[in-house]
Scaffold this motif. Structure first.
Motif, short mmCIF file in Angstrom:
data_model
loop_
_atom_site.label_atom_id
_atom_site.label_comp_id
_atom_site.label_asym_id
_atom_site.label_seq_id
_atom_site.Cartn_x
_atom_site.Cartn_y
_atom_site.Cartn_z
N ASN A 54 53.97 30.25 -4.24
CA ASN A 54 54.65 30.80 -3.00
C ASN A 54 54.31 32.26 -3.00
OD1 ASN A 54 56.47 28.55 -4.51
ND2 ASN A 54 56.73 28.58 -2.12
N LEU A 55 53.52 32.64 -1.92
CA LEU A 55 53.10 33.93 -1.92
C LEU A 55 54.27 35.00 -1.45
CD1 LEU A 55 49.92 33.63 -0.06
CD2 LEU A 55 50.32 33.77 -2.64
N PHE A 56 55.27 34.28 -0.79
CA PHE A 56 56.72 34.64 -0.43
C PHE A 56 57.79 33.67 -0.29
CE2 PHE A 56 55.71 33.99 3.82
CZ PHE A 56 56.75 33.89 4.56
N LEU A 57 58.95 33.81 -0.55
CA LEU A 57 59.77 32.70 -0.46
C LEU A 57 61.19 33.27 0.37
CD1 LEU A 57 60.38 29.71 -2.81
CD2 LEU A 57 61.88 30.64 -1.12
N HIS A 58 61.60 33.10 1.46
CA HIS A 58 62.55 33.73 1.99
C HIS A 58 63.86 32.67 2.33
CE1 HIS A 58 60.46 37.63 3.76
NE2 HIS A 58 60.51 37.47 2.20
N VAL A 59 64.90 32.71 1.88
CA VAL A 59 65.98 31.69 2.39
C VAL A 59 66.88 32.33 3.28
CG1 VAL A 59 67.98 30.61 1.30
CG2 VAL A 59 66.40 31.28 -0.12
N THR A 60 66.66 31.50 4.49
CA THR A 60 67.13 32.01 5.74
C THR A 60 68.53 31.49 6.19
OG1 THR A 60 65.78 30.45 7.11
CG2 THR A 60 64.95 32.48 6.41
N THR B 91 71.37 35.12 -2.09
CA THR B 91 71.63 35.27 -0.73
C THR B 91 70.73 34.28 0.17
OG1 THR B 91 69.60 37.00 -0.72
CG2 THR B 91 71.78 37.87 -1.00
N ARG B 92 71.50 34.28 1.19
CA ARG B 92 70.99 32.95 2.34
C ARG B 92 70.77 33.51 3.58
NH1 ARG B 92 74.47 31.01 -1.76
NH2 ARG B 92 73.44 29.27 -3.16
N ASP B 93 70.66 34.76 3.85
CA ASP B 93 70.62 35.23 5.19
C ASP B 93 69.27 36.26 5.47
OD1 ASP B 93 71.41 37.24 3.48
OD2 ASP B 93 73.42 37.80 4.47
N GLY C 285 56.56 40.44 2.20
CA GLY C 285 57.92 39.84 1.96
C GLY C 285 58.30 40.04 0.40
N LYS C 286 59.30 38.72 -0.11
CA LYS C 286 59.79 38.83 -1.44
C LYS C 286 59.80 37.32 -1.86
CE LYS C 286 64.46 40.23 -0.76
NZ LYS C 286 64.66 39.63 0.56
N ASN C 287 60.25 37.08 -3.13
CA ASN C 287 60.92 35.89 -3.20
C ASN C 287 62.47 35.95 -3.39
OD1 ASN C 287 61.78 33.54 -4.74
ND2 ASN C 287 60.03 33.21 -5.84
N ASP C 288 63.25 35.51 -2.54
CA ASP C 288 64.79 35.63 -2.80
C ASP C 288 65.38 34.89 -4.07
OD1 ASP C 288 64.91 36.99 -0.18
OD2 ASP C 288 65.19 35.32 0.97
N LEU C 289 64.70 34.04 -4.55
CA LEU C 289 65.09 33.34 -5.74
C LEU C 289 64.92 34.07 -6.98
CD1 LEU C 289 63.71 29.78 -4.88
CD2 LEU C 289 65.82 30.71 -4.25
N GLN C 290 64.14 35.12 -6.99
CA GLN C 290 63.58 36.00 -8.08
C GLN C 290 64.69 36.73 -8.84
OE1 GLN C 290 59.74 37.72 -7.90
NE2 GLN C 290 60.69 39.47 -8.86
#
Length: 284
Positions: free
Chosen positions: A15-21, A188-190, A207-212
């Protein structure tokens, strides 16, 4: 009819980036991510049978046969198409479990792709992707066959072009259970949704990985690996962990860094792929 295909690759993904929206009413998280295929793979030997029996022919540590995604994938395709054939499945596991590399999903996708060919069940790529979604949100990506910008729970896919490069991947020596990360109250989920053009126009890692943040707080080994690898570039975790990676412009620079990785971690390099190695077996 072909009887078998041996040493069938099931490639890893990053996953080059992973955002939780956001989060749906059913509890599933809404994501945006960029999936990158890499040339480090599990392998499957798949032999068609005439008697309808589906079995796994070797032991896989920590994975009972009945719950193995390759067995479930074969039975799903068999039931969906009312196919009278069976299969002997042998899984050569090289990708770590709980690593965020999509190994189980990739194994399932390879099983569906190969058996659709061997059994001549005639499902299109889109039909196989819809079937694969019943096994896991990452399975459709591996059938999609090319690097992708993903939305929804990971199943809404658009093809993207990614750089030619090499990746150094470190396995920190822990398994990170995906449900634990996604259920963490600290997650965070937003994150604000982006457009595919925002990613495609970005020359560096996006971006970034929100799970990190959640994973590194729970698993110090992941945090240590990221910090070490960050001396070479933008290191980050893939998926929900535990593996971490960094991009290098060529194989020589990846090799140079690989030689420096501390002995306490397993590490390897892999080339960025542009297509799934079994893409030629799929009908559009």
């Amino acid at each position: 009819m072909s009887r078998s295909l041996l040493n069938c690759p099931a490639p890893a993904k990053l996953n080059l980036f992973l955002h939780v929206t956001g989060r749906r009413a059913d509890g599933y998280h809404l994501l945006q991510t960029a999936f990158q295929l890499i040339g480090h793979c599990d392998a499957l030997d798949i032999v068609s049978r005439d008697d309808g029996i589906i079995r796994r022919c070797n032991d896989v540590a920590e994975v009972p046969e009945e719950s193995d995604l390759i067995v479930r994938a074969a039975r799903l395709l068999q039931n969906h198409t009312a196919c009278k054939y069976g299969a002997d499945l042998t899984l050569h596991k090289h990708l770590p479990m709980g690593g965020g590399l999509g190994g189980g999903s990739s194994d399932a996708a390879t099983t569906l792709i190969v058996l659709n060919h061997l059994w001549e069940t005639g499902l299109s790529r889109q039909q196989l992707m819809q079937l694969g979604l019943q096994l896991g949100a990452d399975v459709p990506f591996f059938i999609f066959g090319t690097n992708a910008f993903a939305e929804g729970v990971g199943e809404v896919l658009q093809a993207i072009v990614t750089p030619d490069c090499w990746y150094l991947v470190i396995e920190p020596g822990v398994q990170v259970p995906t449900p634990v990360i996604f259920s963490a109250k600290e997650l965070t989920r937003d994150t604000k949704p982006i457009r595919i053009t925002d990613f495609s126009s970005h020359s560096k890692m996006f971006g970034k990985n929100d799970l990190q943040t959640v994973a590194t707080a729970m698993f110090p080994q992941v945090d240590a690996a990221i910090k070490w690898l960050s001396t070479y570039g933008d290191a980050r975790m893939t998926g929900s962990g535990a593996c971490v990676f960094c991009a290098f412009p060529d194989e020589a620079s990846a090799d140079k860094a690989l030689r420096q990785v501390p002995d306490c971690w397993k590490s390897w390099k892999a080339k960025a792929l542009h297509k799934h190695p079994l893409d030629y077996l799929l009908q559009t």
